[in-house]
Structures are given as structure tokens and as C-alpha cells.
Write an enzyme that holds these catalytic residues in place. Structure first.
Site, PDB file in Angstrom:
ATOM      1  N   ASN A 204     -83.153  -5.884   2.410  1.00  0.00           N
ATOM      2  CA  ASN A 204     -84.333  -5.112   2.021  1.00  0.00           C
ATOM      3  C   ASN A 204     -83.946  -3.756   1.421  1.00  0.00           C
ATOM      4  OD1 ASN A 204     -83.435  -3.739   4.266  1.00  0.00           O
ATOM      5  ND2 ASN A 204     -85.390  -3.713   5.334  1.00  0.00           N
TER       6      ASN A 204
ATOM      7  N   ASP B 251     -73.880   3.831  11.949  1.00  0.00           N
ATOM      8  CA  ASP B 251     -75.035   3.586  12.817  1.00  0.00           C
ATOM      9  C   ASP B 251     -74.669   2.885  14.126  1.00  0.00           C
ATOM     10  OD1 ASP B 251     -74.370   1.187  11.570  1.00  0.00           O
ATOM     11  OD2 ASP B 251     -76.200   1.082  10.383  1.00  0.00           O
TER      12      ASP B 251
ATOM     13  N   HIS C 235     -81.734  -1.593   2.708  1.00  0.00           N
ATOM     14  CA  HIS C 235     -81.330  -0.512   3.611  1.00  0.00           C
ATOM     15  C   HIS C 235     -79.834  -0.242   3.505  1.00  0.00           C
ATOM     16  CE1 HIS C 235     -80.817  -3.404   7.301  1.00  0.00           C
ATOM     17  NE2 HIS C 235     -79.622  -3.100   6.856  1.00  0.00           N
TER      18      HIS C 235
ATOM     19  N   GLU D  57     -84.237   2.312   6.702  1.00  0.00           N
ATOM     20  CA  GLU D  57     -85.152   1.275   6.236  1.00  0.00           C
ATOM     21  C   GLU D  57     -86.015   1.781   5.072  1.00  0.00           C
ATOM     22  OE1 GLU D  57     -84.580  -1.574   7.255  1.00  0.00           O
ATOM     23  OE2 GLU D  57     -84.645  -1.870   9.424  1.00  0.00           O
TER      24      GLU D  57
END
Ligand code: GLP
Length: 242
Positions: free
Chosen positions: A136, A67, A138, A143
Site C-alpha cells: 500500500n 520500526d 508504506h 501508512e
């Protein structure tokens, strides 16, 4: 899903670098998927050390990072391109043309995503993908709620991610709100995956990844469906597992 429990961050990094080095040495051309964040830094340092000790060469290695922030170029110290150059590429003998990251300052981001995905396909499969884990759930910048059939795409970062990553920036407002990320499907097509997690703040996410249900609400849970995935966790990250 294979789980490797190690003592601490150092052991996690050693375990991972040994795997990477052995696999590079055993193949003529190796396609390696890379991640950013604090977690793989120790792994990268070990790879640099091994290169300096002439234990491994990266001449036949092609890398694809997961990313990149939208809006940050190679000269911005917070871009993932800058991070990778600093933490790994500048210190090893990889051909710079073979070290790929999405371009976060491309004029046409949608086209950049398509081109990045196509480049991975052209190169062949990713032999080994290294992953970190967001608190979280990811992976990359996928996400919660991201479709399991997603490909490289532009994504909006959620508040939890902006908050977690703000530690690298002078001000929280400086954290970009969008990124390009390899999709869940792109990641799942890798032949092998090694996910690294260290520290108490990852314990809850590790528990959900290993013991929770497979759901798009917790992207990393998709790894339960991958045929060759190893989760390397230290004692603190493993502390909530049954
Ligand atoms: C970022 C990256 C992820 C990384 C995650 C965890 O959001 N996009 O690829 O896995 O953070 O980072 P850290 O290893 O610093 O906890």
C-alpha cells in the site's frame, strides 16, 4: 531518482550488498538504516557471507532499524528485534550496543519514540537507509495518510498491512495492530536511500512510487523528492513501469 533494474531477487540482493559493503569499507564510522520483511533477507545473508569471508567488518557500523511492533519483545520470534538478531546481528561482529531498534515493550511508548529520534540525531545522520516497500506504499510502518513531516511515532497498522504481514504469524489475530516507526521526515533526512522491491505483487506499488504523484496517500512517493535515492527492482516488480 535513480532506477536500477535487475533480473531477480538474487541480483537485487547482490547489488544492494555490494553497495553496503563498499560504503562501509570506505568510511571510518558508518550509520546504516535497516528494514525488516522478506525483501532485505537476501541482502543480510550476503552481508553475513562477506563477513565470514573476512571481506568486511561491522565493528565501526551503527545501525538503526525503521520500526518495531508494539507489544513484542526481543524474545518473541515475530518481533523485529528477534528477526534482526537471527537474520543479521548474531552472525556478524557488530557491537550489540550499536544495533538499535525501537523497544516495542517500553513502558512509555511515547517517550521511547522521542528517545529513538534523539538517539539518531546524537549519532549524526544516517549515511544509508535501506527500505522495503509495503503493497500500500508504506515505508517503515508509515501508512497512507502519514504526514511527510512526521518523526518517530506510534502508529496504527491498517488492514492491508496486517493482512500482508499475517503470513509470519500463526493466526492473523496475533498480528499486533500498532507499531513504532521512524517518521517520514526522519527517513528523508538520511543522506542516501536504497529502496528494494522484488516480485509481481510489488509492481503496482513500484509504478505508483516512480510514476505517480507525490502524495501523503502513498507514503513512498515522498522519495521522489529525495536528492539521492536508488530504487532497485527486479523484472517482476518493474513489469508495470512505462
Ligand atoms: C513491513 C515492514 C516494512 C517492509 C514491508 C514490506 O510492514 N514494516 O518496513 O518494507 O513490510 O515487507 P516485505 O519485504 O516482506 O514485502
Amino acid at each position: 531518482m535513480k532506477i536500477v533494474k535487475v533480473k531477480d531477487y538474487q541480483e537485487m540482493s547482490e547489488w544492494a550488498s555490494k553497495q553496503v559493503i563498499d560504503k562501509i569499507k570506505a568510511s571510518d564510522q558508518f550509520v546504516l538504516g535497516l528494514a525488516t520483511g522478506s525483501t532485505p533477507e537476501g541482502l543480510y545473508q550476503n552481508l553475513i557471507d562477506a563477513y565470514k569471508e573476512q571481506e568486511v567488518s561491522f565493528k565501526n557500523v551503527i545501525t538503526f532499524n525503521l520500526d518495531e511492533y508494539i507489544g513484542l519483545g526481543a524474545d518473541n520470534p515475530n518481533s523485529y528485534r528477534y528477526f534482526m538478531d537471527e537474520k543479521l546481528f548474531n552472525h556478524i561482529d557488530i557491537d550489540p550496543k550499536h544495533a538499535h531498534l525501537p523497544n516495542g515493550v517500553a513502558t512509555d511508548i511515547e517517550q521511547e519514540c522521542k528517545d529513538y529520534e534523539a538517539l539518531i540525531k546524537e549519532t549524526g545522520e544516517i549515511d544509508l537507509q535501506i527500505l522495503g516497500l509495503g503493497v500500500n506504499g508504506h515505508i517503515g510502518f508509515n501508512e497512507p495518510g502519514t504526514s511527510f513531516s512526521s518523526r518517530t511515532q506510534m502508529t496504527d497498522l491498517v488492514e492491508a498491512t496486517i493482512e500482508a504481514n499475517s503470513r509470519f504469524f500463526d493466526h492473523k489475530e496475533d498480528v499486533p495492530t500498532q507499531a513504532i516507526t521512524m517518521g517520514i521526515k526522519s527517513i528523508m533526512e538520511s543522506n542516501e536511500i536504497i529502496l528494494l522491491a522484488s516480485g509481481e505483487n510489488k509492481a503496482e506499488a513500484v509504478k505508483q512510487l516512480v510514476e505517480g504523484e507525490v502524495t501523503e496517500d502513498f507514503p513512498a512517493s515522498v522519495l521522489q523528492k529525495h536528492p539521492q535515492v536508488t530504487i532497485v527492482i527486479d523484472e517482476a516488480a518493474a513489469s508495470l513501469l512505462k
